[in-house]
Scaffold this active site. Structure first.
Site, PDB file in Angstrom:
ATOM      1  N   LYS A  70       0.794  -1.237   0.000  1.00 50.38           N
ATOM      2  CA  LYS A  70       0.000   0.000   0.000  1.00 50.38           C
ATOM      3  C   LYS A  70       0.826   1.286   0.000  1.00 50.38           C
ATOM      4  O   LYS A  70       0.359   2.347   0.400  1.00 50.38           O
ATOM      5  CB  LYS A  70      -1.018   0.051   1.163  1.00 50.38           C
ATOM      6  CG  LYS A  70      -1.803  -1.193   1.406  1.00 50.38           C
ATOM      7  CD  LYS A  70      -2.152  -1.969   0.184  1.00 50.38           C
ATOM      8  CE  LYS A  70      -3.123  -1.315  -0.770  1.00 50.38           C
ATOM      9  NZ  LYS A  70      -3.196  -2.115  -2.040  1.00 50.38           N
TER      10      LYS A  70
ATOM     11  N   THR B 257       1.941  -0.144  -7.202  1.00 46.47           N
ATOM     12  CA  THR B 257       1.326  -0.325  -8.516  1.00 46.47           C
ATOM     13  C   THR B 257       1.627   0.887  -9.405  1.00 46.47           C
ATOM     14  O   THR B 257       1.920   0.742 -10.594  1.00 46.47           O
ATOM     15  CB  THR B 257      -0.200  -0.508  -8.345  1.00 46.47           C
ATOM     16  OG1 THR B 257      -0.426  -1.356  -7.218  1.00 46.47           O
ATOM     17  CG2 THR B 257      -0.837  -1.096  -9.579  1.00 46.47           C
TER      18      THR B 257
ATOM     19  N   HIS C 108       7.286  -7.585  -1.914  1.00 50.30           N
ATOM     20  CA  HIS C 108       7.040  -6.928  -0.620  1.00 50.30           C
ATOM     21  C   HIS C 108       7.931  -7.539   0.462  1.00 50.30           C
ATOM     22  O   HIS C 108       7.664  -7.353   1.656  1.00 50.30           O
ATOM     23  CB  HIS C 108       5.578  -7.100  -0.201  1.00 50.30           C
ATOM     24  CG  HIS C 108       4.587  -6.302  -1.006  1.00 50.30           C
ATOM     25  ND1 HIS C 108       4.810  -5.004  -1.394  1.00 50.30           N
ATOM     26  CD2 HIS C 108       3.346  -6.611  -1.471  1.00 50.30           C
ATOM     27  CE1 HIS C 108       3.751  -4.553  -2.072  1.00 50.30           C
ATOM     28  NE2 HIS C 108       2.871  -5.508  -2.135  1.00 50.30           N
TER      29      HIS C 108
ATOM     30  N   SER D  84      -4.743   2.612   4.311  1.00 51.68           N
ATOM     31  CA  SER D  84      -4.926   1.998   3.001  1.00 51.68           C
ATOM     32  C   SER D  84      -4.978   0.469   3.123  1.00 51.68           C
ATOM     33  O   SER D  84      -5.818  -0.194   2.496  1.00 51.68           O
ATOM     34  CB  SER D  84      -3.764   2.423   2.090  1.00 51.68           C
ATOM     35  OG  SER D  84      -3.857   1.814   0.837  1.00 51.68           O
TER      36      SER D  84
ATOM     37  N   PHE E 256      -3.344   9.339 -11.092  1.00 50.48           N
ATOM     38  CA  PHE E 256      -4.327   8.530 -10.367  1.00 50.48           C
ATOM     39  C   PHE E 256      -5.617   8.400 -11.170  1.00 50.48           C
ATOM     40  O   PHE E 256      -6.174   7.302 -11.306  1.00 50.48           O
ATOM     41  CB  PHE E 256      -4.599   9.128  -8.981  1.00 50.48           C
ATOM     42  CG  PHE E 256      -5.543   8.297  -8.174  1.00 50.48           C
ATOM     43  CD1 PHE E 256      -5.157   7.052  -7.699  1.00 50.48           C
ATOM     44  CD2 PHE E 256      -6.820   8.742  -7.892  1.00 50.48           C
ATOM     45  CE1 PHE E 256      -6.032   6.252  -6.973  1.00 50.48           C
ATOM     46  CE2 PHE E 256      -7.701   7.960  -7.167  1.00 50.48           C
ATOM     47  CZ  PHE E 256      -7.306   6.715  -6.701  1.00 50.48           C
TER      48      PHE E 256
ATOM     49  N   MET F  96      -6.726   0.851  -6.469  1.00 48.92           N
ATOM     50  CA  MET F  96      -6.939   2.277  -6.751  1.00 48.92           C
ATOM     51  C   MET F  96      -8.079   2.755  -5.858  1.00 48.92           C
ATOM     52  O   MET F  96      -9.238   2.557  -6.196  1.00 48.92           O
ATOM     53  CB  MET F  96      -7.333   2.493  -8.226  1.00 48.92           C
ATOM     54  CG  MET F  96      -6.327   2.016  -9.222  1.00 48.92           C
ATOM     55  SD  MET F  96      -4.831   2.992  -9.151  1.00 48.92           S
ATOM     56  CE  MET F  96      -3.606   1.683  -9.245  1.00 48.92           C
TER      57      MET F  96
ATOM     58  N   LYS G 241      -8.214   5.966  -2.969  1.00 47.70           N
ATOM     59  CA  LYS G 241      -8.302   7.438  -2.929  1.00 47.70           C
ATOM     60  C   LYS G 241      -7.090   8.123  -3.531  1.00 47.70           C
ATOM     61  O   LYS G 241      -7.177   9.223  -4.056  1.00 47.70           O
ATOM     62  CB  LYS G 241      -8.463   7.897  -1.479  1.00 47.70           C
ATOM     63  CG  LYS G 241      -9.840   7.693  -0.916  1.00 47.70           C
ATOM     64  CD  LYS G 241     -10.059   8.595   0.264  1.00 47.70           C
ATOM     65  CE  LYS G 241     -11.501   8.548   0.716  1.00 47.70           C
ATOM     66  NZ  LYS G 241     -11.705   9.253   1.982  1.00 47.70           N
ATOM     67  N   GLY G 242      -5.926   7.515  -3.329  1.00 45.67           N
ATOM     68  CA  GLY G 242      -4.704   8.092  -3.879  1.00 45.67           C
ATOM     69  C   GLY G 242      -4.379   9.454  -3.295  1.00 45.67           C
ATOM     70  O   GLY G 242      -3.977  10.364  -4.018  1.00 45.67           O
TER      71      GLY G 242
HETATM   72  P1  A3P Z   1      -5.092   4.474  -0.977  1.00 45.16           P
HETATM   73  O1  A3P Z   1      -5.677   3.183  -0.506  1.00 45.16           O
HETATM   74  O2  A3P Z   1      -4.669   5.368   0.150  1.00 45.16           O
HETATM   75  O3  A3P Z   1      -5.940   5.187  -1.951  1.00 45.16           O
HETATM   76  P2  A3P Z   1       0.010  -0.360  -3.638  1.00 45.16           P
HETATM   77  O4  A3P Z   1       0.054  -0.222  -5.108  1.00 45.16           O
HETATM   78  O5  A3P Z   1       1.359  -0.402  -2.996  1.00 45.16           O
HETATM   79  O6  A3P Z   1      -0.889  -1.449  -3.219  1.00 45.16           O
HETATM   80  O7  A3P Z   1      -0.598   1.014  -3.077  1.00 45.16           O
HETATM   81  C1  A3P Z   1      -1.941   1.334  -3.262  1.00 45.16           C
HETATM   82  C2  A3P Z   1      -2.151   2.776  -2.849  1.00 45.16           C
HETATM   83  O8  A3P Z   1      -1.568   3.645  -3.835  1.00 45.16           O
HETATM   84  C3  A3P Z   1      -3.629   3.125  -2.774  1.00 45.16           C
HETATM   85  O9  A3P Z   1      -3.736   4.129  -1.755  1.00 45.16           O
HETATM   86  C4  A3P Z   1      -3.871   3.676  -4.171  1.00 45.16           C
HETATM   87  O10 A3P Z   1      -5.038   4.454  -4.285  1.00 45.16           O
HETATM   88  C5  A3P Z   1      -2.599   4.488  -4.375  1.00 45.16           C
HETATM   89  N1  A3P Z   1      -2.313   4.738  -5.794  1.00 45.16           N
HETATM   90  C6  A3P Z   1      -2.327   3.852  -6.808  1.00 45.16           C
HETATM   91  N2  A3P Z   1      -2.037   4.440  -7.962  1.00 45.16           N
HETATM   92  C7  A3P Z   1      -1.826   5.740  -7.693  1.00 45.16           C
HETATM   93  C8  A3P Z   1      -1.487   6.885  -8.501  1.00 45.16           C
HETATM   94  N3  A3P Z   1      -1.328   6.777  -9.799  1.00 45.16           N
HETATM   95  N4  A3P Z   1      -1.341   8.060  -7.868  1.00 45.16           N
HETATM   96  C9  A3P Z   1      -1.507   8.181  -6.542  1.00 45.16           C
HETATM   97  N5  A3P Z   1      -1.835   7.141  -5.717  1.00 45.16           N
HETATM   98  C10 A3P Z   1      -1.992   5.934  -6.298  1.00 45.16           C
END
Ligand code: A3P
Length: 293
Positions: free
Chosen positions: A54, A58, A116, A146, A239, A255, A257-258
């Protein structure tokens, strides 16, 4: 650790999870593979994006794949994210298509891989070979908020977690969420970053200046891209664009809140104060800090 987060008998822990070398893991990671890292058959030109879950993994993976492909979106647009980028240590028995160990043997080099794993259980040959490693880190308050949402969005993956956020925060502080202790993870890799040739990206910096992240990754991978291509890649990974693209059930969970600061909707004032105490104590000698406002 602040007594506040002490686990009493009333906490809820997901059944079936296990601990390997002090790392709390789910059944989707196989102990016998971790014990034999040579099985990963790491190649010196492998490129890893490594993070605590999180943290924006991604996002960075999408940026990196486009950078490797010099901005050409054909591959990224035509193949599902999870089919393109093996999650190295993820080996679900009931979902062989997503087996990271197999998938990584079936893609062309240079391979882009997600992990991870904390540094002490990461395949040591990747470190010895000097593989490119991009670390992504996010402030722990937004990370735990998250992750709590992620547990709920994909219940089968996390054994149908039944606790509330307060309980989850306790598990997080005690290193009992999947992939273990955020502090151990972050500080372990941070030490490596300081000593070796690795790139360290913070989610909050990326949010404030996404273009700079694209430039940093390109430079780190020795990909000489024009300003126009850098702009295109950055925009394609915004995002809003990624949220539109990630539409499958599994994909949508990545995806949400970002944003920076969503933790405020989850922490109580008392939890926040107690967490600050733990954070300040654990991070004080590291030279590493995060912001979460
Ligand atoms: P939130 O749950 O706070 O929205 P991971 O890819 O490590 O699993 O992380 C997921 C987190 O990154 C989520 O946070 C997701 O919304 C956010 N995220 C994914 N793509 C993003 C982007 N392009 N810009 C900003 N945040 C992004």
């Amino acid at each position: 650790m602040a007594d506040y987060f002490k686990l009493n008998s009333d906490y809820y822990e997901v059944p079936g999870h296990f601990t390997f070398k002090d790392v709390y893991l789910s059944k989707y990671v196989r102990k016998d593979t971790l014990e034999r890292p040579e099985l990963y058959q790491i190649k010196s030109d492998d490129i890893f994006v490594v993070s605590f879950p999180k943290s924006g993994t991604t996002w960075v993976l999408e940026l990196t794949q486009l950078i490797i492909n010099k901005g050409d979106p054909t591959y990224s647009e035509s193949v599902n994210h999870f089919d393109r980028i093996p999650f190295m240590e993820f080996e679900p028995e009931n979902y062989p298509k997503r087996n990271g160990l197999t998938a990584m043997q079936n893609i062309e080099s240079p391979r882009l891989l997600k992990s991870h794993l904390p540094i002490h259980v990461f395949p040591p040959q990747a470190l010895q070979m000097g593989c490119k490693i991009i670390l992504v880190a996010r402030n722990p308050k937004d990370t735990v908020a998250s992750y709590y949402n992620f547990y709920q969005a994909l219940p089968p993956l996390f054994g149908d977690y039944k606790g509330d956020f307060s309980n989850y925060l306790k598990l997080f502080v005690n290193g009992k969420v999947v992939f273990g202790d955020w502090f151990d993870f972050t500080l372990g890799w941070w030490k490596y970053v300081e000593e070796k040739n690795a790139l360290f990206l913070k989610y909050e910096d990326m949010k404030r200046d996404p273009r700079d992240a694209t430039v940093k990754i390109s430079e780190y991978l020795n990909c000489n891209l024009s300003d126009e291509v850098i702009d295109e890649i950055t925009e394609r990974c915004s995002f809003a664009r990624m949220k539109t693209k990630f539409q499958g059930v599994e994909e949508r969970a990545f995806m949400r809140k970002g944003a920076i600061g969503d933790w405020k909707h989850y922490f109580t004032v008392a939890e926040n104060e107690a967490f600050d105490e733990v954070y300040n104590e654990k991070m004080k000698d590291s030279g590493l800090s995060f912001d979460w406002e």
